[in-house]
Design a protein around this motif. Sequence first.
Motif, PDB file in Angstrom:
ATOM      1  N   VAL A   1      -3.961  12.353  -4.556  1.00 18.93           N
ATOM      2  CA  VAL A   1      -2.893  11.856  -5.048  1.00 18.93           C
ATOM      3  C   VAL A   1      -2.113  10.957  -3.955  1.00 18.93           C
ATOM      4  O   VAL A   1      -2.001  11.440  -2.873  1.00 18.93           O
ATOM      5  N   PRO A   2      -1.765   9.655  -4.378  1.00 21.09           N
ATOM      6  CA  PRO A   2      -1.495   8.925  -2.974  1.00 21.09           C
ATOM      7  C   PRO A   2       0.306   9.490  -3.030  1.00 21.09           C
ATOM      8  O   PRO A   2       0.580   9.254  -1.503  1.00 21.09           O
ATOM      9  N   MET A   3       0.843   9.890  -3.800  1.00 21.05           N
ATOM     10  CA  MET A   3       2.266  10.160  -3.470  1.00 21.05           C
ATOM     11  C   MET A   3       2.715  11.555  -4.333  1.00 21.05           C
ATOM     12  O   MET A   3       2.422  11.385  -5.399  1.00 21.05           O
ATOM     13  N   VAL A   4       3.777  12.153  -3.633  1.00 18.58           N
ATOM     14  CA  VAL A   4       4.263  13.248  -4.323  1.00 18.58           C
ATOM     15  C   VAL A   4       5.959  13.413  -4.334  1.00 18.58           C
ATOM     16  O   VAL A   4       6.128  13.358  -3.045  1.00 18.58           O
TER      17      VAL A   4
ATOM     18  N   LEU B   1       6.603  12.220  -0.375  1.00 17.79           N
ATOM     19  CA  LEU B   1       5.611  12.539   0.334  1.00 17.79           C
ATOM     20  C   LEU B   1       4.303  11.739   0.171  1.00 17.79           C
ATOM     21  O   LEU B   1       4.137  11.487  -0.816  1.00 17.79           O
ATOM     22  N   GLU B   2       3.865  11.171   1.188  1.00 16.47           N
ATOM     23  CA  GLU B   2       2.801  10.498   1.072  1.00 16.47           C
ATOM     24  C   GLU B   2       1.535  10.921   2.315  1.00 16.47           C
ATOM     25  O   GLU B   2       1.998  11.301   3.279  1.00 16.47           O
TER      26      GLU B   2
ATOM     27  N   SER C   1      -1.667   5.996   2.307  1.00 13.73           N
ATOM     28  CA  SER C   1      -0.898   5.560   1.168  1.00 13.73           C
ATOM     29  C   SER C   1       0.264   4.663   1.614  1.00 13.73           C
ATOM     30  O   SER C   1       0.602   3.803   1.163  1.00 13.73           O
ATOM     31  N   ALA C   2       0.974   5.356   2.841  1.00 13.20           N
ATOM     32  CA  ALA C   2       2.225   4.730   3.068  1.00 13.20           C
ATOM     33  C   ALA C   2       1.749   3.324   3.793  1.00 13.20           C
ATOM     34  O   ALA C   2       2.424   2.221   3.433  1.00 13.20           O
TER      35      ALA C   2
END
Length: 406
Positions: free
Chosen positions: A182-185, A239-240, A244-245
């Motif tokens: 998952v790229p980002m949460v 969070l990444e 992803s960032a």
Amino acid sequence: MTSTAVITGMGVIAPTGMGASSHWSSTLAGRTAIGPVTRFEAERYRSRLAGEIADFDPQEQGIANRLLPQTDHMTRLALVAAAWALQDAGVEPEALPEYGIGVVTASTAGGFAFGHRELHNLWSKGPEHVSAYQSFAWFYAVNTGQISIRHGLRGPGGVVVTDEAGGLDALAKARRQLRDGVPMVVAGGVDGSPSPWGWVAQLSGGRISTVDDPERAYLPFDEDASGHVPGEGGALFVLESPESARARGVRSWYAEIAGQASTFDPAPGTGRPSNLARAAELALDEAGLGPGDIDVVFADAAGTPELDRAEAEAVRVVFGPHGVPVTAPKTMTGRLGAGGAALDLATAVLSIRDGVIPPTANVRRPVAEYGIDLVRTPRDVPVSAALVLARGHGGFNAAAVVTRQR
């Protein structure tokens, strides 16, 4: 993919201030935000103090009128914190893949004030006066749901219920989602909704201070420790993974969550020690750091002699007597349930950014036998790595290592 999660956005909402900047300046100044309960008439109760967020107007903070009848106070706080975190990270959800952003929050009991009001309506007026929104507004997973709906976040969702440890456990679950691709949460905890129903439940635990002086009611690690003061608020994070960032053009971030662990204590009466030290050691191991690499510990700071003694022992086991600075800035806010450790982690991130350890307020007589270096005034020192500890009622332990960008 790396197990490191980077923090690219934060939304802080606390008694000490709405927004990270306000919270941080109040914390460094040692300004106590604990005071008499205003959300309900508390004079009849043994405990009459709380850490409340003053002057919060949900409409001024962008909460739509249609959401007001279906949300508890703590959900409105969470919606604002989530919006701030996404904005801070420069995230436009519609520009990411449809299932590219997950949400994980922590809660202790959900929307207690909403539930209290509807129960009052039920018994005083009848069932036809109970809101249909009672079916979910009280629920401990409601913050995850409302944040997801408001921003169209269709990635994996979740909630953890581990009391004060929840804010860290939610971040741990988010990190697992990042490892799964998952790229980002959006993750963390915002909690607390003072009401008579919830107040009675907390009083029954026997850990709330009954002292009426706001500066003497919550004194962890102090000779006069007599319990804690409840509060409201917390923090949510974007969070990444570093990949992803960087893929969306981010070259620097607040900090990295380099290691985490959770443990569970033995049952009371067994005579076996707490596993808090084990959680700290496991978090350090995952981060690839030793005790000497940690510049500060943000303590759980339960505020009762028995629990303070156990935490001090855990810190000594890992770091040795007076082996690391220890601070408990939650003395200015009270314990925020699932939001408490999340706020501590946000404060640790700011400590790393600015090179200053915030103080433990109001503690005048630290217990010498605890053998910890308790920070009682701001300490200007370089901070590259911090350890955040949290414990939940019933035996939950959590630890997280947050580091400067590496």
